[in-house]
Enzyme design. Structure first.
Site, mmCIF file in Angstrom:
data_model
loop_
_atom_site.group_PDB
_atom_site.id
_atom_site.type_symbol
_atom_site.label_atom_id
_atom_site.label_comp_id
_atom_site.label_asym_id
_atom_site.label_seq_id
_atom_site.Cartn_x
_atom_site.Cartn_y
_atom_site.Cartn_z
ATOM 1 N N GLY A 44 -53.479 8.282 -1.297
ATOM 2 C CA GLY A 44 -53.939 8.544 -2.703
ATOM 3 C C GLY A 44 -52.994 9.688 -3.570
ATOM 4 O O GLY A 44 -52.786 9.437 -4.689
ATOM 5 N N GLU A 99 -52.834 16.932 -2.243
ATOM 6 C CA GLU A 99 -54.040 15.743 -2.118
ATOM 7 C C GLU A 99 -54.407 15.161 -3.577
ATOM 8 O O GLU A 99 -53.948 15.861 -4.632
ATOM 9 C CB GLU A 99 -55.353 16.586 -1.642
ATOM 10 C CG GLU A 99 -55.676 16.508 -0.072
ATOM 11 C CD GLU A 99 -56.311 15.126 0.023
ATOM 12 O OE1 GLU A 99 -56.166 14.239 -0.665
ATOM 13 O OE2 GLU A 99 -56.972 14.930 1.230
ATOM 14 N N ASP A 100 -54.861 14.059 -3.604
ATOM 15 C CA ASP A 100 -55.236 13.567 -4.906
ATOM 16 C C ASP A 100 -56.403 14.156 -5.370
ATOM 17 O O ASP A 100 -56.361 14.562 -6.595
ATOM 18 C CB ASP A 100 -55.449 12.041 -4.906
ATOM 19 C CG ASP A 100 -56.254 11.509 -3.573
ATOM 20 O OD1 ASP A 100 -56.709 12.520 -2.997
ATOM 21 O OD2 ASP A 100 -56.425 10.381 -3.482
ATOM 22 N N ASP A 103 -63.141 15.981 -2.915
ATOM 23 C CA ASP A 103 -64.391 15.168 -3.423
ATOM 24 C C ASP A 103 -65.424 15.791 -2.589
ATOM 25 O O ASP A 103 -65.878 16.898 -2.873
ATOM 26 C CB ASP A 103 -64.353 13.557 -3.181
ATOM 27 C CG ASP A 103 -65.525 12.767 -3.845
ATOM 28 O OD1 ASP A 103 -66.301 13.288 -4.539
ATOM 29 O OD2 ASP A 103 -65.723 11.826 -2.892
ATOM 30 N N GLY A 105 -64.801 16.930 0.541
ATOM 31 C CA GLY A 105 -64.083 18.008 0.977
ATOM 32 C C GLY A 105 -63.878 17.536 2.382
ATOM 33 O O GLY A 105 -62.995 18.414 3.235
ATOM 34 N N THR A 107 -62.093 15.047 4.075
ATOM 35 C CA THR A 107 -60.851 14.808 4.321
ATOM 36 C C THR A 107 -59.777 16.119 4.408
ATOM 37 O O THR A 107 -59.253 16.325 5.424
ATOM 38 C CB THR A 107 -60.196 13.762 3.266
ATOM 39 O OG1 THR A 107 -60.925 12.633 3.243
ATOM 40 C CG2 THR A 107 -58.833 13.449 3.509
ATOM 41 N N LYS A 131 -63.400 17.201 -8.307
ATOM 42 C CA LYS A 131 -64.577 16.866 -8.833
ATOM 43 C C LYS A 131 -65.911 17.666 -8.707
ATOM 44 O O LYS A 131 -66.088 18.360 -7.655
ATOM 45 C CB LYS A 131 -64.916 15.549 -7.819
ATOM 46 C CG LYS A 131 -65.613 14.380 -8.642
ATOM 47 C CD LYS A 131 -65.966 13.230 -7.818
ATOM 48 C CE LYS A 131 -64.823 12.194 -7.762
ATOM 49 N NZ LYS A 131 -65.535 10.950 -7.094
ATOM 50 N N PHE A 152 -66.303 8.470 -10.401
ATOM 51 C CA PHE A 152 -65.361 7.429 -9.663
ATOM 52 C C PHE A 152 -64.261 7.137 -10.602
ATOM 53 O O PHE A 152 -64.181 6.502 -11.688
ATOM 54 C CB PHE A 152 -65.752 6.495 -8.951
ATOM 55 C CG PHE A 152 -64.955 5.846 -7.774
ATOM 56 C CD1 PHE A 152 -65.139 6.456 -6.529
ATOM 57 C CD2 PHE A 152 -64.028 4.874 -8.124
ATOM 58 C CE1 PHE A 152 -64.169 6.005 -5.479
ATOM 59 C CE2 PHE A 152 -63.190 4.522 -6.958
ATOM 60 C CZ PHE A 152 -63.336 4.997 -5.678
ATOM 61 N N ASP A 159 -57.266 4.652 -6.017
ATOM 62 C CA ASP A 159 -57.654 3.430 -5.816
ATOM 63 C C ASP A 159 -58.986 3.251 -5.896
ATOM 64 O O ASP A 159 -59.506 3.881 -5.629
ATOM 65 C CB ASP A 159 -57.082 2.502 -4.623
ATOM 66 C CG ASP A 159 -57.712 3.109 -3.445
ATOM 67 O OD1 ASP A 159 -57.956 4.337 -3.006
ATOM 68 O OD2 ASP A 159 -58.429 2.233 -2.680
ATOM 69 N N ARG A 165 -53.756 1.926 -8.264
ATOM 70 C CA ARG A 165 -52.904 3.175 -7.946
ATOM 71 C C ARG A 165 -51.707 3.417 -8.861
ATOM 72 O O ARG A 165 -51.510 4.380 -9.037
ATOM 73 C CB ARG A 165 -52.435 2.963 -6.395
ATOM 74 C CG ARG A 165 -53.597 2.840 -5.392
ATOM 75 C CD ARG A 165 -52.840 3.219 -4.056
ATOM 76 N NE ARG A 165 -53.508 2.830 -2.736
ATOM 77 C CZ ARG A 165 -54.288 3.746 -2.122
ATOM 78 N NH1 ARG A 165 -54.622 4.730 -2.833
ATOM 79 N NH2 ARG A 165 -55.469 3.488 -1.252
#
Ligand code: IMP
Ligand code: MG
Length: 181
Positions: A44, A99-100, A103, A105, A107, A131, A152, A159, A165
């Site tokens: 991402g 990071e992208d 969300d 958290g 990851t 987010k 989303f 993606d 992407r």
């Protein structure tokens, strides 16, 4: 034209460009004179990292980690796998995890733990999107690009089932249309 699954553009290309330049300036000031490594979280963050690296005006190294939590769905699976680790030696380096999106958290928490074990001099997070939602794991974001609602999104590296992407903007995908896309 891209797909009927795109509902609306949330952050246009021009705004992303302006904000990435700003973050690049901040990072350049904050890390001047330090051994900086930008670590992009694949897949991402690949677009954000490419633009951010060019907006950072001080010498730095680039590496990648790969984690996956979403699979091919638009809701979190809750489990995070580190599929690919960094190749650089991060010991005593100043590491900025790029990071992208922040969300749940999960990851970031997993990646932070993995990177911290390599003995960096410092470890911070830069996320393009944050987010607005309840977290499963709280992490501190040093540089946040944009706060967004709990929807989303796709584009600029993000993606849905590996699609979208390449879009130069961040857009909202409706879950209904996304399922049939
Ligand atoms: P977390 O572990 O729940 O914070 O999820 C992090 C990863 O899930 C991100 O790095 C993204 O790859 C993916 N993700 C979370 N939210 C979205 C979204 O709105 N669109 C696309 N991917 C997302
Ligand atoms: Mg993803």
């Amino acid at each position: 034209m891209n797909s009927p699954a795109i509902e609306r553009i949330l952050i246009p290309e021009s705004e992303i460009r302006r904000r990435v330049a700003e973050i690049g300036r901040l990072v350049s000031e904050d890390y001047r004179g330090r051994d900086l490594v930008l670590v992009g979280a694949l897949k991402g963050a690949f677009v954000f990292l490419a633009d951010l690296a060019r907006a950072v005006a001080i010498p730095h190294e680039v590496d990648f980690v790969r984690a996956s939590s979403y699979g091919n769905a638009s809701s979190s699976s809750g489990t995070v796998r580190v599929a690919c680790d960094v190749s650089l030696d991060l010991k005593d380096k100043h590491v900025l995890l790029v990071e992208d999106i922040y969300d749940t958290g999960c990851t970031m928490a997993t990646l932070l733990e993995r990177l911290a074990a390599k003995g960096p001099a410092s470890l911070e997070i830069c996320a393009l999107l944050v987010k607005n939602r309840p977290r499963e794991a709280e992490v501190a974001i040093r540089y946040a690009g944009f706060q967004i609602e709990n929807v989303f999104v796709v584009g600029y590296g993000l993606d849905f089932a590996e699609r979208f992407r390449h879009l130069p903007y961040v857009a909202v995908v409706s879950r209904n249309s996304a399922r049939t896309a």
